[in-house]
Motif scaffolding. Structure first.
Motif, PDB file in Angstrom:
ATOM      1  N   SER A  84       1.078  -1.124  -0.068  1.00  0.00           N
ATOM      2  CA  SER A  84       0.069  -0.006  -0.021  1.00  0.00           C
ATOM      3  C   SER A  84       0.885   1.227  -0.029  1.00  0.00           C
ATOM      4  N   LEU A  85       1.928   1.177   0.631  1.00  0.00           N
ATOM      5  CA  LEU A  85       2.741   2.273   0.874  1.00  0.00           C
ATOM      6  C   LEU A  85       3.221   2.401  -0.629  1.00  0.00           C
ATOM      7  N   PHE A  86       3.987   1.475  -1.276  1.00  0.00           N
ATOM      8  CA  PHE A  86       4.404   1.704  -2.603  1.00  0.00           C
ATOM      9  C   PHE A  86       3.353   2.186  -3.659  1.00  0.00           C
ATOM     10  N   GLN A  87       2.227   1.758  -3.492  1.00  0.00           N
ATOM     11  CA  GLN A  87       0.922   2.188  -4.247  1.00  0.00           C
ATOM     12  C   GLN A  87       0.717   3.858  -4.139  1.00  0.00           C
ATOM     13  N   HIS A  88       0.724   3.998  -2.972  1.00  0.00           N
ATOM     14  CA  HIS A  88       0.751   5.429  -2.636  1.00  0.00           C
ATOM     15  C   HIS A  88       1.759   6.282  -3.031  1.00  0.00           C
ATOM     16  N   LEU A  89       2.928   5.906  -3.003  1.00  0.00           N
ATOM     17  CA  LEU A  89       4.142   6.576  -3.559  1.00  0.00           C
ATOM     18  C   LEU A  89       4.174   6.999  -4.973  1.00  0.00           C
ATOM     19  N   SER A  90       3.520   5.537  -5.717  1.00  0.00           N
ATOM     20  CA  SER A  90       3.699   5.725  -7.320  1.00  0.00           C
ATOM     21  C   SER A  90       2.636   6.699  -7.278  1.00  0.00           C
ATOM     22  N   GLU A  91       1.518   6.810  -6.834  1.00  0.00           N
ATOM     23  CA  GLU A  91       0.456   7.689  -7.079  1.00  0.00           C
ATOM     24  C   GLU A  91       0.855   9.227  -6.981  1.00  0.00           C
ATOM     25  N   TYR A  92       1.653   9.209  -6.019  1.00  0.00           N
ATOM     26  CA  TYR A  92       2.099  10.860  -5.743  1.00  0.00           C
ATOM     27  C   TYR A  92       3.247  11.031  -6.796  1.00  0.00           C
ATOM     28  N   LEU A  93       3.922  10.186  -7.291  1.00  0.00           N
ATOM     29  CA  LEU A  93       5.064  10.530  -8.222  1.00  0.00           C
ATOM     30  C   LEU A  93       4.294  10.610  -9.581  1.00  0.00           C
ATOM     31  N   ASP A  94       3.247  10.419  -9.808  1.00  0.00           N
ATOM     32  CA  ASP A  94       2.541  10.452 -11.159  1.00  0.00           C
ATOM     33  C   ASP A  94       1.972  11.883 -10.956  1.00  0.00           C
ATOM     34  N   THR A  95       2.038  12.579  -9.992  1.00  0.00           N
ATOM     35  CA  THR A  95       1.375  13.989  -9.856  1.00  0.00           C
ATOM     36  C   THR A  95       2.465  14.985 -10.079  1.00  0.00           C
ATOM     37  N   PRO A  98       3.119  -2.763  -7.275  1.00  0.00           N
ATOM     38  CA  PRO A  98       3.149  -1.544  -6.742  1.00  0.00           C
ATOM     39  C   PRO A  98       4.741  -0.980  -6.661  1.00  0.00           C
ATOM     40  N   ALA A  99       5.691  -1.985  -6.304  1.00  0.00           N
ATOM     41  CA  ALA A  99       6.912  -1.768  -6.243  1.00  0.00           C
ATOM     42  C   ALA A  99       7.459  -1.460  -7.667  1.00  0.00           C
ATOM     43  N   LEU A 100       7.117  -2.353  -8.675  1.00  0.00           N
ATOM     44  CA  LEU A 100       7.441  -2.088  -9.940  1.00  0.00           C
ATOM     45  C   LEU A 100       7.319  -0.636 -10.682  1.00  0.00           C
ATOM     46  N   LYS A 101       6.114  -0.112 -10.166  1.00  0.00           N
ATOM     47  CA  LYS A 101       5.597   1.072 -10.638  1.00  0.00           C
ATOM     48  C   LYS A 101       6.522   2.227 -10.055  1.00  0.00           C
ATOM     49  N   VAL A 102       6.873   2.048  -8.799  1.00  0.00           N
ATOM     50  CA  VAL A 102       7.876   3.108  -8.109  1.00  0.00           C
ATOM     51  C   VAL A 102       9.100   2.792  -8.644  1.00  0.00           C
ATOM     52  N   GLU A 103       9.825   1.579  -8.909  1.00  0.00           N
ATOM     53  CA  GLU A 103      10.959   1.559  -9.701  1.00  0.00           C
ATOM     54  C   GLU A 103      11.004   2.408 -10.971  1.00  0.00           C
ATOM     55  N   GLN A 104      10.146   2.199 -11.846  1.00  0.00           N
ATOM     56  CA  GLN A 104       9.913   2.717 -13.102  1.00  0.00           C
ATOM     57  C   GLN A 104      10.051   4.214 -12.976  1.00  0.00           C
ATOM     58  N   ARG A 105       9.296   4.922 -11.984  1.00  0.00           N
ATOM     59  CA  ARG A 105       9.107   6.152 -11.950  1.00  0.00           C
ATOM     60  C   ARG A 105      10.187   6.987 -11.336  1.00  0.00           C
ATOM     61  N   LEU A 106      11.032   6.107 -10.560  1.00  0.00           N
ATOM     62  CA  LEU A 106      12.364   6.717  -9.858  1.00  0.00           C
ATOM     63  C   LEU A 106      13.436   6.666 -10.816  1.00  0.00           C
ATOM     64  N   MET A 107      13.426   5.428 -11.562  1.00  0.00           N
ATOM     65  CA  MET A 107      14.692   5.213 -12.505  1.00  0.00           C
ATOM     66  C   MET A 107      14.419   6.168 -13.537  1.00  0.00           C
ATOM     67  N   ALA A 108      13.393   6.552 -13.901  1.00  0.00           N
ATOM     68  CA  ALA A 108      13.196   7.750 -15.058  1.00  0.00           C
ATOM     69  C   ALA A 108      13.595   8.984 -14.548  1.00  0.00           C
ATOM     70  N   ARG A 109      13.823   9.109 -13.237  1.00  0.00           N
ATOM     71  CA  ARG A 109      14.423  10.507 -12.920  1.00  0.00           C
ATOM     72  C   ARG A 109      15.743  10.069 -12.181  1.00  0.00           C
ATOM     73  N   ASN A 110      16.447   8.981 -12.732  1.00  0.00           N
ATOM     74  CA  ASN A 110      17.767   8.851 -12.239  1.00  0.00           C
ATOM     75  C   ASN A 110      18.116   8.480 -10.936  1.00  0.00           C
ATOM     76  N   HIS A 111      17.117   7.588 -10.201  1.00  0.00           N
ATOM     77  CA  HIS A 111      17.399   7.520  -8.944  1.00  0.00           C
ATOM     78  C   HIS A 111      17.456   5.767  -9.087  1.00  0.00           C
ATOM     79  N   GLN A 112      18.236   5.360  -8.445  1.00  0.00           N
ATOM     80  CA  GLN A 112      18.357   3.727  -8.351  1.00  0.00           C
ATOM     81  C   GLN A 112      17.965   2.870  -7.160  1.00  0.00           C
ATOM     82  N   THR A 113      17.545   3.843  -6.241  1.00  0.00           N
ATOM     83  CA  THR A 113      17.139   3.048  -4.801  1.00  0.00           C
ATOM     84  C   THR A 113      16.113   3.818  -4.268  1.00  0.00           C
TER      85      THR A 113
END
Length: 764
Positions: free
Chosen positions: A126-137, A218-233
């Protein structure tokens, strides 16, 4: 102004302290801890091997107030980080920031229909899902780590209404979503059997299934959104993680109780993915083993024994706030809490002067009062003042070696977790700790001892349950621990007498009561706001009057005149790691400012203990010519020290010059013989020091023409020599026997046990 919610969360007496801590939490970080963490984290990422390590997580362990929670916040400036605070309790004594109550309540609520791994996976998903939705904004150009996790920012938007903060709302949403996901999986035939499974034989496979159900998408969504911004972790920081080994339903551990290992299992199941990394933050070294502190383990606490955990991070720096301490113009400026609180851990800098000792005392003893019969309390008080070590090795010839090792490690663990001792290393299953020079803690310990109605009982507990049992170790070998205790005890007695009589401190001593509650740390007639909260000083004469026997040579009267003008500022001892011969004024000023006396290193010629003195007005600007020392040599042999060695006794020079009216002392503890002619145990002479051909031949600190110095030669250890011991003679005698150079602490284990049994029998 303060609403009901706030008053319930922070009792009125703690509101001011809560505001101070909240403000300090946002101050610019001082020191290099964050850079040290960056370096360590990158090394851990390279070190990690899924075939060797059980999950991509590591602990951050250190005692309270060292800046662990602040580090968790500041990690977000380097890497996308979400800190989840599991702290319980409403008082500021429990730490800062306040816990994320909605998360704690969800995790600690026992459910009989599922294992804790299910709730752990549901919360993370649920935390990953919330973060991915926030990153989309956020715009894709947003790359600052702290902005990427902005919905979890530690800043409380409305301090008086924390439930209205964006952080609290985010976690409330996450918890509700986690509950909903659990409900959905229980109603779905395809997942119900997995969720309700009770530890199948292949539990790792089961945890991987849970991760796939709740977290993988949800974790894969967070990974994609962070790596698109050059963050590896992504780092998840679980602050006060020991809470995960507690429940709200009475029984601490059981088949379905939450455990830290339940989270570890879920993180281990994420091995095939780069996200997330996790850190578990706490004061308890038991987190290193990731096992419950209770003897009864939760079944979920059993991890694969063939794997190890990544090493802990524990280097949070020391004295980080000293760089912004106020400048010192006078010796009296160094006595002000406004200056002293910049030394040691950063917590003190965040607390108001009026309550700093009360807060430090609560931290040191996990409560408002010290119990003189509580071994942990006594060890905390004296280790921060006198310098006591916990042995990490012992002779296998010890009776019940395994129990001895367990007892010493338990003492060390509790000292770090509950009593502010510093964790310095972890070696296999052994933790190494220390009590570095920390003036606020030393003053808090002094205050507790001076306020204690049974000071001798505290000393008896120290000797009986810690020293004679071998659970604490003396770094020196000639009885210096007894000498340091004598000096500290005499100092405290002077201050306690001052409090009883309500007399002012010595002239020009600008110290005064702490202001937060009646204190035995000294009172002053001064009404200056600057002097309202400051540490006490005594004169060397006051110390000697309390320390020495009442039957003194006539020369003592003249010596007292010189000692009456020498101020002492020491609350604890610092152990030197190299020989000293000549002091610089700068070095002595630092010692005065810190309130330390020196225990010299092993095999230091001539002197063993050194106290810094200042002769002059403490309220006037510094004058280096007023600096001096009171040097002490300690002996612990049955045969009295020969006259030639006594005549050689002299302290270090200061800038190659001998200080005026120097006073030195020989504590000849091991002998009870009297001096010929006088029939007393004390002799005083005023004469130049003479270099000896004996043990002091290595001493390079004699000047070409030695001036006369006062030398006090005292024999014996008992209350006839040092009246403040009173009823402790027999106990001190046993300790000194153990500390003699020809008596090994470990070789004499059986004899020590017999001495202790005999002492206990005599008392009973």
């Amino acid at each position: 102004m303060c609403n009901k919610y706030y008053l319930n969360r922070f009792p009125f007496s703690n509101i001011t302290e809560a505001f101070s801590l909240a403000a300090a939490f946002e101050w610019p970080r001082q020191g290099d801890t964050l850079e040290m963490f960056r370096s360590a984290f990158e090394e851990l990422r390279m070190l990690y091997d899924r075939n060797v390590h059980y999950g991509r997580f590591f602990p951050i362990i250190q005692s309270s107030g060292t800046g662990k929670s602040r580090l968790a916040k500041d990690m977000g400036t380097l890497y996308p980080t979400i800190s989840i605070c599991l702290r319980q309790g409403k008082l500021t004594i429990h730490g800062w920031p306040p816990g994320d109550a909605v998360v704690v309540e969800f995790l600690l609520e026992r459910r009989n229909d599922m294992q804790p791994e299910v709730k752990a996976a549901a919360l993370l998903g649920s935390l990953f899902q919330h973060l991915s939705e926030y990153l989309d904004t956020l715009p894709i150009a947003t790359r600052e780590p702290s902005e990427l996790t902005g919905c979890f920012a530690n800043v409380v938007d409305d301090f008086l209404n924390p439930s209205k903060s964006s952080r609290c709302k985010a976690f409330a949403t996450i918890v509700e979503r986690a509950k909903m996901r659990i409900k959905e999986t229980l109603s779905d035939p395809a997942t119900k059997d997995i969720v309700t499974n009770f530890y199948p034989p292949q539990s790792d496979k089961w945890c991987s299934q849970l991760y796939g159900i709740f977290c993988q998408g949800p974790a894969l969504k967070v990974e994609q959104r962070l790596m698109a911004r050059n963050h590896q972790t992504l780092i998840l920081a679980f602050d006060e993680c020991i809470t995960l080994h507690q429940t709200t339903s009475g029984s601490n551990f059981g088949p379905r109780a939450m455990s830290l290992s339940a989270f570890c299992r879920i993180f281990q199941a994420a091995n095939d993915y780069p996200f997330p990394s996790a850190t578990f933050i706490d004061t308890s070294p038991t987190v290193l083993g990731l096992i419950p502190a209770s003897a009864e383990k939760a079944r979920s606490g059993r991890l694969i024994e063939t794997c190890t955990f990544l090493p802990p991070f524990m280097f949070l720096g020391f004295d980080p706030m000293l760089v912004i301490a106020p400048s010192l113009i006078t010796p009296g400026d160094a006595l002000q809490y406004d200056y002293i609180k910049h030394m040691g851990r950063p917590l003190w800098h965040a607390i108001q002067n009026s309550s700093i000792l009360r807060s430090a005392q609560r931290k040191l003893f996990c409560g408002d009062r010290m119990n003189p019969m509580n071994t942990d309390h006594v060890f905390a008080a004296f280790s921060h003042r006198v310098g006591l070590d916990i042995p990490t090795t012992a002779s296998a010839s010890l009776v019940d070696f395994a129990r001895f090792k367990a007892d010493t490690q338990l003492l060390a663990t509790k000292a770090v977790q509950f009593h502010m001792r510093t964790l310095i290393a972890v070696e296999n299953d052994i933790i190494h700790t220390s009590a570095p020079s920390e003036p606020i803690l030393a003053l808090a310990a002094a205050r507790a001892l001076q306020s204690c109605q049974d000071y001798p009982v505290a000393l008896d507990t120290l000797f009986r349950t810690l020293v004679l049992s071998g659970h604490v170790m003396e770094k020196a070998e000639k009885g210096e621990m007894i000498a340091r205790l004598l000096l500290i005890y005499a100092l405290d007695c002077v201050i306690m007498d001052r409090q009883k009589r309500r007399v002012p401190p010595p002239t020009n001593d600008i110290s005064q009561s702490t202001g937060d509650m009646p204190s035995s740390l000294g009172d002053s007639v001064s009404s200056s706001p600057k002097s309202r909260h400051s540490a006490p000083t005594v004169t060397l004469k006051q110390l000697l009057d309390k320390l020495l026997p009442t039957e003194r040579p006539t020369e003592y009267q003249e010596l007292s005149k010189a000692a009456a003008n020498k101020h002492l500022n020491f609350s604890h001892f610092y152990f030197l790691n190299s020989d000293v011969h000549d002091f610089s004024p700068k070095f002595l000023r630092k010692a005065w400012n810190r309130g330390v006396g020196f225990q010299c290193c092993h095999n230091q010629p001539v002197v063993d203990i050194i106290l810094v003195t200042y002769t002059g007005d403490l309220s006037k600007p510094w004058d280096d010519s007023c600096l001096g020392t009171f040097s002490i040599q300690v002996k612990n042999k049955e045969k009295a020290v020969v006259l030639e060695a006594v005549r050689a006794l002299v302290g270090p020079t200061i800038n190659a010059q001998r200080p005026a009216d120097e006073i030195v002392m020989l504590m000849d503890l091991g002998t009870s013989s009297t001096f010929p002619g006088s029939g007393t145990r004390i002799d005083i002479a005023c004469e130049p020091a003479v270099k000896s051909s004996l043990g002091g031949s290595k001493w390079r600190d004699y000047v070409q023409k030695e001036p006369a110095r006062w030398c006090i030669n005292v024999r014996g250890f008992d209350s006839q020599t040092y009246p403040i011991w009173k009823t402790l003679d027999q106990m001190v005698g046993h300790v000194l026997h153990m500390l003699r150079p020809d008596v090994s602490i470990w070789q004499k284990a059986v004899q020590r046990r017999c001495d202790l049994d005999a002492t206990n029998a005599a008392v009973e």
